[in-house]
Design a protein around this motif. Sequence first.
Motif, PDB file in Angstrom:
ATOM      1  N   LYS A  24       0.830  -1.216   0.000  1.00 58.70           N
ATOM      2  CA  LYS A  24       0.000   0.000   0.000  1.00 58.70           C
ATOM      3  C   LYS A  24       0.863   1.263   0.000  1.00 58.70           C
ATOM      4  CE  LYS A  24      -2.584  -1.598   3.420  1.00 58.70           C
ATOM      5  NZ  LYS A  24      -3.573  -1.622   4.509  1.00 58.70           N
ATOM      6  N   ARG A  98      -5.179   9.921   4.864  1.00 60.53           N
ATOM      7  CA  ARG A  98      -4.493  10.447   3.682  1.00 60.53           C
ATOM      8  C   ARG A  98      -2.981  10.300   3.826  1.00 60.53           C
ATOM      9  NH1 ARG A  98      -2.035  15.124   1.741  1.00 60.53           N
ATOM     10  NH2 ARG A  98      -2.270  16.230   3.696  1.00 60.53           N
ATOM     11  N   PRO A 101      -0.953   5.721   3.998  1.00 58.82           N
ATOM     12  CA  PRO A 101      -1.533   4.675   3.148  1.00 58.82           C
ATOM     13  C   PRO A 101      -1.205   3.260   3.603  1.00 58.82           C
ATOM     14  CG  PRO A 101       0.167   5.890   1.961  1.00 58.82           C
ATOM     15  CD  PRO A 101      -0.039   6.589   3.269  1.00 58.82           C
ATOM     16  N   PRO A 108      -7.899   2.602  -2.463  1.00 64.81           N
ATOM     17  CA  PRO A 108      -7.202   3.687  -3.154  1.00 64.81           C
ATOM     18  C   PRO A 108      -5.721   3.396  -3.403  1.00 64.81           C
ATOM     19  CG  PRO A 108      -7.686   4.334  -0.895  1.00 64.81           C
ATOM     20  CD  PRO A 108      -8.361   3.020  -1.139  1.00 64.81           C
ATOM     21  N   SER A 109      -5.134   2.546  -2.585  1.00 66.45           N
ATOM     22  CA  SER A 109      -3.704   2.273  -2.705  1.00 66.45           C
ATOM     23  C   SER A 109      -3.361   1.244  -3.770  1.00 66.45           C
ATOM     24  CB  SER A 109      -3.150   1.796  -1.358  1.00 66.45           C
ATOM     25  OG  SER A 109      -3.303   2.791  -0.384  1.00 66.45           O
ATOM     26  N   SER A 111      -5.814  -0.413  -6.171  1.00 63.06           N
ATOM     27  CA  SER A 111      -6.739  -0.704  -7.279  1.00 63.06           C
ATOM     28  C   SER A 111      -6.065  -0.669  -8.641  1.00 63.06           C
ATOM     29  CB  SER A 111      -7.930   0.244  -7.253  1.00 63.06           C
ATOM     30  OG  SER A 111      -8.777  -0.059  -6.168  1.00 63.06           O
ATOM     31  N   ALA A 112      -5.192   0.304  -8.858  1.00 64.83           N
ATOM     32  CA  ALA A 112      -4.506   0.375 -10.158  1.00 64.83           C
ATOM     33  C   ALA A 112      -3.630  -0.853 -10.377  1.00 64.83           C
ATOM     34  CB  ALA A 112      -3.681   1.651 -10.251  1.00 64.83           C
ATOM     35  N   VAL A 160     -13.143   6.887  -2.155  1.00 66.75           N
ATOM     36  CA  VAL A 160     -11.872   6.395  -2.696  1.00 66.75           C
ATOM     37  C   VAL A 160     -11.252   7.451  -3.599  1.00 66.75           C
ATOM     38  CG1 VAL A 160     -10.833   4.679  -4.243  1.00 66.75           C
ATOM     39  CG2 VAL A 160     -12.434   3.960  -2.450  1.00 66.75           C
ATOM     40  N   GLY A 161     -12.061   8.073  -4.431  1.00 70.69           N
ATOM     41  CA  GLY A 161     -11.563   9.132  -5.304  1.00 70.69           C
ATOM     42  C   GLY A 161     -11.031  10.312  -4.517  1.00 70.69           C
ATOM     43  N   THR A 164      -7.655   9.380  -3.050  1.00 72.20           N
ATOM     44  CA  THR A 164      -6.673   9.292  -4.131  1.00 72.20           C
ATOM     45  C   THR A 164      -6.227  10.678  -4.576  1.00 72.20           C
ATOM     46  OG1 THR A 164      -7.661   7.206  -4.845  1.00 72.20           O
ATOM     47  CG2 THR A 164      -6.260   8.347  -6.438  1.00 72.20           C
ATOM     48  N   ARG A 167      -4.253  12.532  -1.778  1.00 73.47           N
ATOM     49  CA  ARG A 167      -2.884  12.020  -1.652  1.00 73.47           C
ATOM     50  C   ARG A 167      -1.988  12.531  -2.770  1.00 73.47           C
ATOM     51  NH1 ARG A 167      -4.093   5.735   0.043  1.00 73.47           N
ATOM     52  NH2 ARG A 167      -4.473   6.164   2.260  1.00 73.47           N
ATOM     53  N   ALA A 168      -2.548  12.768  -3.930  1.00 75.21           N
ATOM     54  CA  ALA A 168      -1.753  13.237  -5.059  1.00 75.21           C
ATOM     55  C   ALA A 168      -1.423  14.723  -4.955  1.00 75.21           C
ATOM     56  CB  ALA A 168      -2.485  12.954  -6.368  1.00 75.21           C
TER      57      ALA A 168
END
Length: 194
Positions: A24, A98, A101, A108-109, A111-112, A160-161, A164, A167-168
């Motif tokens: 994560k 936030r 992670p 959010p950590s 999924s990609a 989740v969005g 995400t 965090r960015a």
Amino acid sequence: MRYSKEHKAQAKVAIVREAGRTLKENGFHGVGVDGLAASAQVTSGALYSNFANKEAVLEEVVATQLGIEFASLAGQEPAERRRMLGERLRLYLSDLHRNDPGHGCVIPSLSADVARAGESVREAYRRRMAEVIAVLAPAMPGSTQEVQEQRAWTLLASIVGAITIARALPSGDQAQAVLDAVLASVLQSVTDEP
């Protein structure tokens, strides 16, 4: 020296817990098997004695950790479930989540990374997501199960969005504004709070 089945099961749980934290924090491609083993304070051989490969570790992390933030809502009456959900949402959409992670939600950590993984990992993700929606849906307003499930998906995608995106962004007012805006919106939709 032979270890008991109980010892081996406990070791596997510890590996998954620590490897999950590391995954994560760094992402699937940001850490190797040696790094996962080191984070769990075991050798790479010990990791391989429990898992066929690194993707199998990811699958186990997804299968055991995805959605644990909401597991305690299961079995609660709808009003209590809504109240508890409000508490979970405040924690989920917080600076604490936030900024950490490794101890936060899998969704959010990772999924990609899951989207790029093999079918067995994606199937574990699908199963766990269905379980999360089944726990959240009874807390959602709506006259039918279908409407409640649709609102649960909307809620989950929103939080989740928000994490995400926050965090960015660099730490500061803008990241906090994202969390605050989504928290206000989801609390109103779930608990009728302003």
